[in-house]
Design a protein around this motif. Structure first.
Motif, short mmCIF file in Angstrom:
data_model
loop_
_atom_site.label_atom_id
_atom_site.label_comp_id
_atom_site.label_asym_id
_atom_site.label_seq_id
_atom_site.Cartn_x
_atom_site.Cartn_y
_atom_site.Cartn_z
N ALA A 159 0.83 -1.20 0.00
CA ALA A 159 0.00 0.00 0.00
C ALA A 159 0.87 1.25 0.00
CB ALA A 159 -0.93 -0.01 1.21
N GLU A 160 1.97 1.22 0.74
CA GLU A 160 2.94 2.31 0.77
C GLU A 160 4.33 1.71 0.53
OE1 GLU A 160 2.74 4.61 4.28
OE2 GLU A 160 0.66 5.24 3.98
N GLY A 161 4.88 1.93 -0.63
CA GLY A 161 6.21 1.42 -0.93
C GLY A 161 6.17 -0.02 -1.40
N LEU A 162 7.09 -0.84 -0.86
CA LEU A 162 7.24 -2.22 -1.30
C LEU A 162 7.16 -3.17 -0.11
CD1 LEU A 162 10.23 -1.79 -3.79
CD2 LEU A 162 7.80 -1.99 -4.37
N ALA A 163 6.62 -4.37 -0.36
CA ALA A 163 6.57 -5.40 0.67
C ALA A 163 7.83 -6.26 0.64
CB ALA A 163 5.33 -6.27 0.49
N ALA A 164 8.41 -6.44 -0.56
CA ALA A 164 9.62 -7.23 -0.71
C ALA A 164 10.23 -6.92 -2.06
CB ALA A 164 9.33 -8.71 -0.57
N PHE A 165 11.53 -7.15 -2.18
CA PHE A 165 12.21 -7.03 -3.47
C PHE A 165 13.54 -7.77 -3.40
CE2 PHE A 165 13.51 -3.17 -1.15
CZ PHE A 165 14.88 -3.29 -1.21
N GLU A 166 14.04 -8.16 -4.55
CA GLU A 166 15.34 -8.80 -4.66
C GLU A 166 16.06 -8.24 -5.88
OE1 GLU A 166 17.46 -13.21 -5.09
OE2 GLU A 166 15.27 -13.03 -4.81
N LEU A 167 17.33 -7.87 -5.69
CA LEU A 167 18.16 -7.31 -6.76
C LEU A 167 19.34 -8.23 -7.00
CD1 LEU A 167 18.35 -3.62 -5.42
CD2 LEU A 167 16.54 -4.65 -6.79
N THR A 168 19.83 -8.25 -8.22
CA THR A 168 21.05 -8.98 -8.54
C THR A 168 22.13 -7.97 -8.92
OG1 THR A 168 20.37 -9.22 -10.86
CG2 THR A 168 19.78 -10.99 -9.35
N VAL A 169 23.36 -8.23 -8.49
CA VAL A 169 24.48 -7.31 -8.72
C VAL A 169 25.58 -8.03 -9.47
CG1 VAL A 169 23.93 -5.98 -6.67
CG2 VAL A 169 25.57 -7.84 -6.50
N GLY A 170 26.37 -7.25 -10.23
CA GLY A 170 27.47 -7.79 -11.00
C GLY A 170 28.77 -7.84 -10.22
N LYS A 171 29.85 -8.24 -10.90
CA LYS A 171 31.15 -8.38 -10.25
C LYS A 171 31.75 -7.05 -9.84
CE LYS A 171 32.26 -12.66 -12.72
NZ LYS A 171 33.23 -13.34 -13.64
#
Length: 635
Positions: free
Chosen positions: A487-499
């Motif tokens: 409802a406000e913002g995010l409940a969950a998230f996942e990001l992937t990062v490089g070397k």
């Protein structure tokens, strides 16, 4: 010899003197003395910022038009100095050189760091000093670019800015929030690149019809602005096409356009009054709680020595950095020497006089004691920091299109050897300032293409300064793998990062909507760990913040370690990343629903190292990456 015999000799010498004097007068009179350069060059007009005002707590362009009224080409030095009060210069002077062809004029731009407490400036041209009109202040400026060829009688509530006054590098555009454009500016590459980079970093561009009722048609690097879409993005910037001419920018339209943008109300010193105008578009967007907020501000300013803490203010960051370079003196030994010195003067000198009949030995004893203890205090007082020069820096780093990073840096340079030092950094568009509001600084600043900061630093002391620069660099590979809206913002998230993602992360946060989240790293993944609440709560901007003395805000304990102090600075850097300085701005701050802002606090990159003559380079950097929550727009 009689007086009569002397008269022929005196007459001969007097005649010779008169002939010599006449010859000198004839020679000097035949020479035409050149007119002073100051008399040949005139200041035609000045223009503050983008909309005629200065952006508080930012480097602000000051454009000065100078003209050469002679038939000779001239090269002049213009020196700008900020003033606190009527005649109290502060900060280091800014130097700009200008070359003027015969009977020509040109604009010269300075970039002073402006604060509401030092609003006046003086411009020195040769021996002449010119008072620059004091500007009004705001944090966010919105303008209509004008090429000077629009002869329409239509007027707009948006203030205009001549195309040629747009800065030639992005580091000078911090105070600019939105631009209206109804033509294709005739810019050289530098200004065109600066404009596009400003847009990429979050600027708002509104394309409107020209006098013929058509949108401007762009080419080259700006051709993407021709997209036949009502609203689209460029980096974190937004472009919107409006089916209207400049005369249609009325109060209702502006209120609708600006309703989601941060407001411009800035903290004022106690007793100061903000000027307002009824038809100013910046003043239009206030919010439904305007009356409540202004009542709170009036209550806050009743406390003379109490003022709100502005997290965007440079002096807070610089003061914390200065604490890191405070020498760890041996105070116990210094106090011991002090009491021994007092005892040597009295009663030591008294007892020495009782034992010796000759009072001159008492003077000898006093002189020896003063000499000995002067040397002792100097030696003991100069040791304690290990006699190692160092530069402590904290920086905010944002990626630019293709290759490049936009850097806002704050540093404190501690030296052990007194000298005149030249401070410079690799990169483009360098801007320097000590952000000093109380006293003058012995030095000289040249901003722009060949920027440098030359400053006198006494032994065992430090000099704090802020700088803006564009440096080459490669954007980190960070992608949004998944997310769940709330409802406000995010409940969950996942990001992937490089070397190439920083390995030595100190803290990691994310901003979505009006909430700040703590982020944890697991291998090549970044995941939401916890919701820290709204921006105001996460940054500690409580309702009673304004009642805390400013001197107590943001400063660590004197016994804090360097790591602890850098950790304390991390919260202020997070406020810089959110572009929030006050509780009022925090309540209104909200990112677009399709954007996630990642804030990574890590070690300072080598690209920001100062000259080796200043010693070790220690610091932290806050990397700010805006990620679209749309798979089709992944960088």
């Amino acid at each position: 010899m009689s007086v009569d015999r002397c008269r022929p000799l005196l007459g001969h010498r007097t005649a010779a003197f008169r002939r010599l004097a006449a010859l000198i007068v004839a020679c000097v009179g035949g020479l035409a003395l050149p007119e002073p350069v100051v008399a040949q060059v005139k200041i035609e007009q000045t223009h503050w910022g983008f909309d005629g005002r200065a952006a508080a707590s930012h480097f602000t362009p000051l454009s000065v038009e100078v003209s050469n009224t002679s038939a000779e080409q001239v090269e002049i030095d213009l020196v700008l100095r900020r003033q606190a009060g009527i005649a109290n210069p502060v900060d280091a002077p800014l130097l700009e050189k200008a070359f003027l062809a015969p009977f020509s004029s040109r604009w010269v731009q300075f970039y002073p760091y402006m604060t509401v407490s030092t609003s006046s400036c003086r411009l020195k041209l040769g021996d002449e000093t010119i008072e620059i009109p004091s500007p009004r202040f705001n944090r966010f400026q919105r303008v209509l670019l004008d090429d000077g060829t629009n002869l329409s009688s239509e007027s707009s509530l948006v203030k205009s800015l001549p195309d040629q006054l747009f800065p030639p590098f992005v580091t000078a555009t911090d105070g600019l929030q939105a631009v209206f454009l109804d033509h294709v500016p005739k810019w050289e590459e530098g200004r065109r690149t600066a404009f596009l980079e400003w847009l990429w970093l979050g600027g708002r561009l509104y394309l409107i019809h020209d006098g013929a009722g058509r949108f401007p048609h762009f080419s080259g690097e700006m051709a993407f602005l021709n997209a036949p879409i009502e609203e689209f993005s460029h980096g974190t910037g937004r472009i919107r096409r409006l089916e209207m001419r400049r005369g249609g920018l009325n109060r209702t339209v502006l209120r609708s356009l600006f309703k989601d943008l941060p407001g411009d109300r800035i903290p004022l010193p106690a007793g100061a009054v903000a000027e307002t105008t009824g038809n100013d578009p910046i003043e239009i967007q206030r919010g439904v709680d305007e009356a409540k907020e202004e009542a709170e501000e009036a209550q806050e300013q009743q406390y003379g020595m109490f003022m709100r803490d502005d997290l965007l203010s440079a002096d807070r960051l610089l003061t914390e950095l200065k604490q890191m370079t405070r020498p760890e003196h041996s105070w116990l030994l210094l106090h011991f020497l002090f009491w021994i010195y007092i005892a040597a003067v009295f009663p030591g000198a008294y007892f020495l006089g009782l034992r010796l009949a000759d009072y001159r030995w008492v003077y000898v004893g006093l002189g020896a004691a003063v000499t000995f203890f002067s040397i002792a205090f100097a030696v003991v007082g100069h040791r304690g920091y290990g006699e190692r020069a160092a530069v402590y820096t904290t920086a905010l780093i944002r990626p630019l299109p293709e290759t490049g990073w936009d850097v806002s840096g704050w540093s404190d340079a501690f030296v052990t050897l007194g000298n005149t030092y030249t401070i410079d950094h690799p990169g483009q568009g360098l801007l320097y300032s000590t952000c000093q509001d109380l006293e003058p600084v012995r030095g000289l600043i040249q901003n722009g293409a060949d920027a440098s900061f030359t400053v006198d630093i006494p032994p065992y002391s430090s000099r704090e300064f802020a700088h803006r620069v564009r440096i080459p660099g490669k954007r980190f590979d960070v992608r949004v793998k998944s997310y769940s809206p709330a409802a406000e913002g995010l409940a969950a998230f996942e990001l992937t990062v490089g070397k190439d993602f920083p390995a030595d992360i100190r803290t990691c946060h994310a901003i979505a909507g009006n909430h700040i989240y703590l982020v944890s790293r697991d291998g090549n993944s970044l995941k939401l760990q916890s919701d820290l609440g709204t921006v105001a709560n996460a940054l500690g901007l409580r309702d009673d913040t304004s009642m805390v003395p400013a001197m107590m805000l943001g400063y660590g304990d004197d016994e804090s370690s360097q790591d602890e102090r850098f950790n304390n600075l991390g919260q202020r850097m997070l406020a810089q990343a959110a572009h929030v300085g006050t509780r009022r701005e925090a309540r209104r701050s909200s990112l677009p629903p399709d954007m996630l802002r990642l804030c990574v606090y890590a070690s300072l990159p080598e690209e920001l190292a100062p000259p080796p003559s200043l010693g070790r380079n220690l610091g932290r950097a806050m990397y700010v990456l805006d990620l679209p929550l749309n798979a089709s727009e992944q960088p």
